[in-house]
Design an enzyme around this catalytic site. Sequence first.
Site, short mmCIF file in Angstrom:
data_model
loop_
_atom_site.label_atom_id
_atom_site.label_comp_id
_atom_site.label_asym_id
_atom_site.label_seq_id
_atom_site.Cartn_x
_atom_site.Cartn_y
_atom_site.Cartn_z
N LYS A 1 7.31 7.78 -8.20
CA LYS A 1 6.63 8.07 -6.82
C LYS A 1 6.40 9.21 -5.83
CE LYS A 1 6.05 2.71 -4.91
NZ LYS A 1 6.51 1.95 -4.55
N GLU B 1 -3.54 -2.72 -1.67
CA GLU B 1 -4.26 -2.12 -2.90
C GLU B 1 -4.44 -3.32 -4.09
OE1 GLU B 1 -0.24 -2.27 -5.13
OE2 GLU B 1 0.43 -1.16 -3.50
N LYS C 1 0.34 2.90 -12.42
CA LYS C 1 0.12 1.91 -11.74
C LYS C 1 -0.51 2.69 -10.53
CE LYS C 1 3.16 -0.73 -9.87
NZ LYS C 1 4.63 -1.55 -9.16
N ARG D 1 0.99 4.20 -3.69
CA ARG D 1 2.26 3.54 -2.81
C ARG D 1 0.56 2.63 -2.13
NH1 ARG D 1 6.96 5.27 -1.71
NH2 ARG D 1 7.30 2.90 -0.74
N SER D 2 1.39 2.04 -0.91
CA SER D 2 0.78 1.08 -0.58
C SER D 2 -0.33 1.05 0.62
CB SER D 2 0.80 -0.86 0.10
OG SER D 2 1.70 0.14 0.72
#
Length: 436
Positions: A343, A209, A394, A372-373
């Site tokens: 998410k 990330e 985020k 998401r990563s």
Amino acid sequence: MAKIVKVIGREIIDSRGNPTVEAEVHLEGGFVGLAAAPSGASTGSREALELRDGDKSRFLGKGVLKAVSAVNNEIAQAILGKDGSAQAEIDQIMIDLDGTDNKSKFGANAILAVSLATAKAAAASKGLPLYAYIAELNGTPGVYSMPLPMMNIINGGEHADNNVDIQEFMIQPVGASTLKEALRIGAEVFHNLAKVLKSKGLNTAVGDEGGFAPNLASNADALACIKEAVEKAGYVLGKDVTLAMDCASSEFYNKENGLYEMKGEGKSFTSQEFTHYLEGLCNEYPIKSIEDGQDESDWEGFAYQTKVLGGKIQLVGDDLFVTNTKILKEGIEKGIANSILIKFNQIGSLTETLAAIKMAKDAGYTAVISHRSGETEDATIADLAVGTAAGQIKTGSMSRSDRVAKYNQLIRIEEALAAAGTPAPFNGLKEVKGQA
């Protein structure tokens, strides 16, 4: 009514070098929506299924040709000729056609890509930016806010190849008055953190990330490095910048003995002991938000943690709630946590995502929009955050284009709304549960 005239699915590559699903939805009049599904590394067991081929001769089994085939065949046949602006209807057609509880027939990656592409095409057909169209779908037309970024600048856990157990150490640039200023503060802290780590002889390679992924003696060491970086950048920790963590506790919870085993520190905790360990960190540092501070199935532990910490800080459920209204409803009724991480690939459609955000807000919970990563250049979550006035986002650190793409889209949106004479508020720490 702009009918759907063409649906195309394809296999593209995400930020980890793995395949993912991209969908194109074409409407009458030449309007096109393009969207890609993200992919997680630390995933909740109750998430909607991400369909992978399992063919070890292609992409180590991670190909998505089955999901792409579903887009190009069954899904396309079912929605061709339908009204592209009937988002809820389109999503329900795909959900019903799949027919499983967790979208395992077609894959949430297939259904979500088409769902988002449909919304983008419909927004274009109406001459609206995506965030404005999402606000209409949300039943809140014209109601926007710029989200407070939670910037993951030290990566651990499943997002990095290091010995740090806690998955994300984040900064919140709460002293900013605009989104763009918040990003500048975040960037300055990020670059100063690189200097701090180098001065200690630590690795400055980045994780999935975009945050740094050094080997550290303890989780408290990560917080100490960030504190030093904030101060070197000329800011005051606790005033200009606050902290947040994603423990991703399910990743180090031992179901056999019921202990949280932090191998990086050589420590093990019972559920209640781990809550008090986190409480100690909160007493030492201005941590305002903790995500997944217990295992996803440890609801008793979450109830205790909410009792101990829920009145002081934001407790976010990610693996706990998996953007699922059925699970969130139960959590609300039992007083578990006070915030939900959103998410959209955990649930698999835009309509269901909006329902989860609404349920959270109606119950007095906050909603944090998240990447998401495994990401792509698709920046839809930026529009989702603004269009639902969620208040927090985020989307990683200040490196890697797959992360920065979302921040750049937020800059564009903030600028466009200001230019139109309708600037969206940036409320900073007031958006974080328990901090208003």
